[in-house]
Design an enzyme around this catalytic site. Structure first.
Site, PDB file in Angstrom:
ATOM      1  N   SER A 176      -7.833   3.854   8.847  1.00 31.42           N
ATOM      2  CA  SER A 176      -8.518   3.779   7.545  1.00 31.42           C
ATOM      3  C   SER A 176      -7.770   2.819   6.611  1.00 31.42           C
ATOM      4  CB  SER A 176      -8.572   5.194   6.951  1.00 31.42           C
ATOM      5  OG  SER A 176      -8.882   5.166   5.587  1.00 31.42           O
ATOM      6  N   HIS A 199       0.849  -1.187   0.000  1.00 34.66           N
ATOM      7  CA  HIS A 199       0.000   0.000   0.000  1.00 34.66           C
ATOM      8  C   HIS A 199       0.885   1.236   0.000  1.00 34.66           C
ATOM      9  CE1 HIS A 199      -3.481   2.537   0.714  1.00 34.66           C
ATOM     10  NE2 HIS A 199      -2.661   3.259   1.462  1.00 34.66           N
ATOM     11  N   LYS A 242      -8.799  -1.590   5.852  1.00 35.57           N
ATOM     12  CA  LYS A 242      -9.052  -2.154   4.515  1.00 35.57           C
ATOM     13  C   LYS A 242      -8.067  -3.277   4.215  1.00 35.57           C
ATOM     14  CE  LYS A 242      -9.034   2.020   3.020  1.00 35.57           C
ATOM     15  NZ  LYS A 242      -9.166   3.371   2.569  1.00 35.57           N
ATOM     16  N   ARG A 282     -14.479  12.840   6.311  1.00 36.98           N
ATOM     17  CA  ARG A 282     -13.199  13.504   6.626  1.00 36.98           C
ATOM     18  C   ARG A 282     -12.753  14.397   5.480  1.00 36.98           C
ATOM     19  NH1 ARG A 282      -9.648   8.708   7.142  1.00 36.98           N
ATOM     20  NH2 ARG A 282      -7.984  10.236   7.305  1.00 36.98           N
TER      21      ARG A 282
HETATM   22  N1  URA Z   1      -5.806   6.564   2.266  1.00 38.75           N
HETATM   23  C1  URA Z   1      -6.803   5.944   2.927  1.00 38.75           C
HETATM   24  O1  URA Z   1      -7.266   4.892   2.525  1.00 38.75           O
HETATM   25  N2  URA Z   1      -7.259   6.517   4.056  1.00 38.75           N
HETATM   26  C2  URA Z   1      -6.781   7.660   4.542  1.00 38.75           C
HETATM   27  O2  URA Z   1      -7.234   8.117   5.557  1.00 38.75           O
HETATM   28  C3  URA Z   1      -5.750   8.303   3.846  1.00 38.75           C
HETATM   29  C4  URA Z   1      -5.268   7.716   2.705  1.00 38.75           C
END
Ligand code: URA
Length: 427
Positions: free
Chosen positions: A187, A86, A191, A172
């Site tokens: 966040s 990521h 995921k 946000r």
């Molecule tokens: N990418 C994400 O998935 N969440 C965030 O809060 C910032 C970047």
């Protein structure tokens, strides 16, 4: 039935610098996801978190509550180890494109559930959609089959993966509360943990083109995410990388795919190759695939074979011509010199103004729009040499893009000190 907690009381406690218990956080996220807690209350809560931070156990509870809001994918039926990457996002960051096939070509499975670009940073799905026919939506069955047969997938995360995060992120985005470490870390990691990967490498960027401009804040974000992944049983590490200068020589969509294919063919810009190889090495090591010569493998062409299979598996034609822009505009050097600076944020903004990015989630991107850099910091130019070419479908976009580039670069008399691209590794 009476509610277990009172949202106002929780907001007040966070506002005054207190901490929330695991039960309180689980209730808040579950009841926000189903609509009982309103956006206005959650906006106040995210601002209180932004201002006062969260303790480690609160961040862990928040991450777990967001995972629990949706489904968890299960890759345990695969015959291969799963490993993913990521990136916190940057300008010219096309690394997923060469990286996924490179890692898959060693026998690992790479499940890249990706997003679209918003603002000045690009999105992997937008880039890949430049390839005629390529589709980003896959069912979970298609995802599993492709991981087994091809070894790699890049697709849109389904609506059922951490739905609390989708709602919270949108909130946000419009309330000035994106750049809070507890919120970003939970966040991203909710995921990735829900996605079910066994190993994960985080490319955490700092600098003008990154979320976190300061290196020390990026390090804190990286450490928080590594801790969250480790607590969840994922093999995780992070590279801290410099995003003050655009990566590679292309910023956009179709042009970034073209550059990625050059890397898969054994060429491409040195910085893109360096980061691709370093991240691949890290992903493979965490997946238990050691003692391999990643750079030689990249030059050998096996990754290109995986790339072609991947494009075909998702409906694309790897031999189709990529879209080209209707209009282009060249910028040339007004004097002899050396390029000493190229600001990632401003170049990203210029590419976005050319049509490569979107202002609202529902907007389309122009796949052929963007910037091709003929020179990078350290390159010598003579008066009249090409510096960069802007591409757009509408020539009226050039002036605003050129405004964004005002002060974004410098020509000096001596080469700048080379800055390392990868500054640290966190485990
Ligand atoms: N990418 C994400 O998935 N969440 C965030 O809060 C910032 C970047």
């Amino acid at each position: 039935m009476a509610e277990q907690f009172d949202a106002i009381e929780l907001i007040r406690r966070k506002r005054d610098g207190g901490a929330l218990s695991g039960d309180e956080i689980r209730w808040l996220i579950a009841r926000y996801t189903d609509g009982f807690v309103g956006d206005e209350q959650m906006a106040a809560m995210t601002m209180a978190i932004f201002l006062n931070g969260m303790q480690r156990d609160e961040i862990l509870n928040l991450t777990n509550a967001m995972i629990a809001s949706g489904e968890r994918l299960d890759f345990s039926s695969l015959s291969k180890p799963t490993t993913d990457k990521h990136s916190t996002g940057g300008v010219g960051d096309k690394i997923t494109l060469p990286l996924m096939p490179l890692v898959a070509s060693f026998g690992a499975a790479v499940p890249q559930l990706s997003g679209r670009g918003l603002g000045h940073t690009g999105g992997t799905l937008d880039k890949l959609e430049s390839i005629p026919g390529w589709r980003a939506e896959l069912s979970n069955d298609e995802l599993l089959r492709q991981l087994e047969e091809v070894g790699g997938v890049v697709c849109a995360a389904g609506a059922e993966l951490a739905p609390a995060d989708k709602k919270l992120y949108a909130l946000r985005d419009i309330t000035g509360t994106v750049e809070a470490i507890p919120l970003i870390a939970s966040s991203i990691m909710s995921k990735k943990i829900a996605e079910g990967t066994g190993a994960l490498v985080l490319d955490v960027k700092f600098g003008s083109g990154a979320f976190m401009r300061e290196r020390e804040r990026a390090r804190e974000l990286a450490e928080t995410m590594v801790q969250l992944g480790t607590d969840a049983g994922v093999n995780v590490s992070a590279l801290l990388t410099d995003m003050n200068t655009p990566l590679g020589r292309t910023i956009g969509n179709a042009n970034e795919v073209r550059e990625s294919i050059e890397v898969l063919a054994g060429g491409g810009p040195a910085d893109v190759v360096e980061l691709t190889v370093a991240l691949a090495q890290e992903m493979l090591e965490l997946a238990g695939i050691r003692d391999v010569d990643v750079a030689a493998h990249l030059r050998g062409g096996q990754a290109m074979d995986v790339w072609r299979k991947f494009v075909v598996a998702q409906g694309g034609d790897p031999d189709a011509a990529m879209p080209t822009s209707r209009e282009s505009h060249e910028v040339r050097a007004e004097r002899d010199g050396v390029v000493t600076r190229q600001d990632a944020y401003q170049f990203g903004l210029a590419a976005w103004r050319l049509g490569a990015g979107r202002a609202r989630k529902q907007d389309p991107v122009v796949h052929a729009a963007g910037i091709d850099l003929a020179v990078k910091p350290g390159d010598t130019v003579r008066r009249g040499d090409l510096l960069w070419t802007l591409h757009a479908d509408d020539a009226s976009h050039f002036n605003r893009a050129l405004d964004a580039l005002d002060g974004a670069w410098e020509l000096g008399d001596a080469a700048p000190e080379p800055a390392p691209l990868i500054v640290d590794r966190i485990r």
